[in-house]
Scaffold this motif. Structure first.
Motif, PDB file in Angstrom:
ATOM      1  N   GLU A  37      -4.765  -8.597 -12.896  1.00 37.05           N
ATOM      2  CA  GLU A  37      -3.682  -9.349 -12.270  1.00 37.05           C
ATOM      3  C   GLU A  37      -2.507  -9.451 -13.242  1.00 37.05           C
ATOM      4  OE1 GLU A  37      -0.928 -11.619 -10.645  1.00 37.05           O
ATOM      5  OE2 GLU A  37      -2.573 -10.735  -9.480  1.00 37.05           O
ATOM      6  N   THR A  96      -1.959  -5.301  -3.936  1.00 35.41           N
ATOM      7  CA  THR A  96      -0.774  -5.979  -4.481  1.00 35.41           C
ATOM      8  C   THR A  96       0.258  -6.339  -3.433  1.00 35.41           C
ATOM      9  OG1 THR A  96      -0.007  -3.754  -5.036  1.00 35.41           O
ATOM     10  CG2 THR A  96      -0.970  -5.042  -6.813  1.00 35.41           C
ATOM     11  N   GLU A 148      -6.235 -11.654 -16.444  1.00 33.60           N
ATOM     12  CA  GLU A 148      -4.905 -12.138 -16.096  1.00 33.60           C
ATOM     13  C   GLU A 148      -3.901 -11.706 -17.161  1.00 33.60           C
ATOM     14  OE1 GLU A 148      -5.897 -16.058 -13.384  1.00 33.60           O
ATOM     15  OE2 GLU A 148      -5.571 -16.368 -15.528  1.00 33.60           O
ATOM     16  N   VAL A 185      -4.312 -15.484 -11.047  1.00 33.76           N
ATOM     17  CA  VAL A 185      -4.907 -15.374  -9.718  1.00 33.76           C
ATOM     18  C   VAL A 185      -4.154 -16.278  -8.739  1.00 33.76           C
ATOM     19  CG1 VAL A 185      -6.953 -15.982  -8.369  1.00 33.76           C
ATOM     20  CG2 VAL A 185      -7.198 -14.679 -10.484  1.00 33.76           C
ATOM     21  N   GLY A 210      -4.621  -9.898  -7.959  1.00 30.15           N
ATOM     22  CA  GLY A 210      -5.481 -11.072  -7.914  1.00 30.15           C
ATOM     23  C   GLY A 210      -5.144 -12.034  -6.802  1.00 30.15           C
TER      24      GLY A 210
END
Length: 425
Positions: free
Chosen positions: A56, A235, A203, A60, A34
């Motif tokens: 994520e 990532t 998330e 974020v 994210g």
């Protein structure tokens, strides 16, 4: 003093609950990560009509996208003269121009999505840490001005005070297109824009396992499983298992930053009167700028170590010493923030983007991620939609770092090497 990112601490918190979302079923695209690459890619894929879910591990912007210096510069990580020598003029020039286009894209996204993130284009100031470096600046400026049409100016030491309130440098080089922004507000604003476009953001949902299913994949997360026709890995330096192939090709190099208490306007006018974003010319460089609320942000590769509370504190002390050496007038100034993160370095310090074993990826921004991660987010959306030429890095080999098997044991050795290079350069 807070041991947390100034950008994330001072950005508005979102109102949408993303840590309780349902992970099940099927999606067109699963984006892992994210940060800027992942969020911008998700936004553009959703605009193309794709069903997109983004996963994520934390929140974020938690990683490098929310822990950097808030600078979007037009320069490449290896320098334009080195790039010309290694790649030839035409290819190097094309890559260099892309960094400028990347800054333009940030401005467009900020404008189109109405993101209030203090975006400005004050330009960039690179400072010669040694007298010999200024000669290199003159060669670089000549190349940029005459062959690339980039307006660049060399500032001799005798005139440097018009740019910076410091006497420790031997001259400088400036350009006017680089930008500054509040990256916490920027990445969170992009996340909200992606959700408006239809992206579902999960998330606190790390991807624990990835299984190939025909032409697609199944992702196993901490909250459930989902099948995806396409997967984008975004990532960067935070790449871990189950993405080992990518992990051993990225060196996660620590980068650390401090931010002072708010300063009087007159002090800021003395430190950086033009408000350009600035860095020195060392390999283990320092970089600094004035924040929107008049703090001096001062960062760098203080130590070749990973970020953790103890490491951040040690690095913060080194950075404060470096700050006071550069700006003695700040010797009594309080430090309000100290934080760290990791920069994703590849073996040749070039961006890597493409596809491996059915997984798309883009990473390796080498400290230039604000602009290039934004650019590659949009580019990967096009690339995954069948436009190969959108990925300007598609022909660059992604080589494994020799001896890298997971934990970055080699960082102290690399740090010693670059300190030696700085000593003899």
């Amino acid at each position: 003093m807070k041991f947390t990112s100034y950008w994330l601490d001072t950005a508005p918190k979102g109102s949408i609950e993303r840590s309780q979302t349902t992970v099940e079923g099927r999606t067109d695209v699963a984006v892992v990560g994210g940060g800027l690459t992942g969020v911008v890619a998700a936004l553009h894929l959703a605009r193309q009509g794709a069903k997109v879910h983004l996963f994520e591990q934390h929140t974020v912007g938690f990683g490098a996208s929310g822990r950097n210096g808030g600078m979007a510069t037009t320069g490449m990580s290896i320098g334009i003269r080195d790039a010309v020598e290694k790649l030839g003029f035409e290819r190097a020039a094309s890559l260099y121009r892309t960094y400028g286009q990347a800054v333009d894209l940030i401005e467009k996204l900020v404008t189109d999505e109405g993101i209030d993130c203090d975006f400005a284009r004050p330009g960039k100031l690179i400072l010669a840490s040694k007298a010999a470096h200024l000669h290199g600046f003159e060669k670089t400026a000549d190349l940029l001005n005459t062959r690339l049409g980039v307006e660049t100016q060399v500032v001799p030491r005798t005139e440097l005070r018009r740019e910076i309130g410091s006497d420790v440098f031997h001259g400088g080089m400036t350009e006017s297109k680089s930008a500054s922004l509040h990256v916490g507000k920027y990445i969170r604003g992009l996340g909200e824009a992606a959700e408006r476009a239809g992206v579902t953001i999960h998330e606190d949902a790390p991807v624990l396992k990835l299984t190939r299913l025909g032409s697609g994949h199944e992702l196993e997360t901490s909250r459930g499983r989902m099948q995806a026709d396409q997967v984008l890995l975004a990532t960067g330096a935070y790449t871990r298992r189950p993405f080992r192939w990518h992990q051993v090709r990225i060196a996660p190099v620590g980068s650390f930053i401090i931010a002072t208490e708010p300063l009087d306007e007159s002090v800021c006018d003395d430190l950086l009167p033009t408000r350009r974003v600035a860095s020195d010319s060392k390999n283990l460089l320092n970089y600094f700028r004035i924040t929107p609320d008049n703090r001096l942000l001062f960062g760098g590769r203080a130590r070749f170590a990973m970020s953790n509370p103890q490491s951040d504190e040690k690095s913060g002390k080194l950075l404060r010493d470096a700050m006071v050496h550069t700006f003695p007038q700040l010797s009594d100034t309080r430090i309000d923030y100290c934080w760290g993160g990791v920069v994703d370095m590849t073996l040749d310090r070039m961006v890597k983007a493409g596809q491996h074993d059915g997984v798309y990826y883009s990473m390796g921004y080498a400290g230039h991620g604000v602009q290039m991660a934004t650019y590659m987010g949009r580019a990967m959306a096009e690339y995954m939609s069948g436009v190969p030429e959108a990925n300007i890095w598609r022909d660059f080999e992604f080589r494994r770092i020799p001896g890298h098997f997971g934990p970055p044991w080699f960082l102290p050795i690399a740090g010693t090497y670059y300190k030696f290079k700085d000593h003899v350069s």
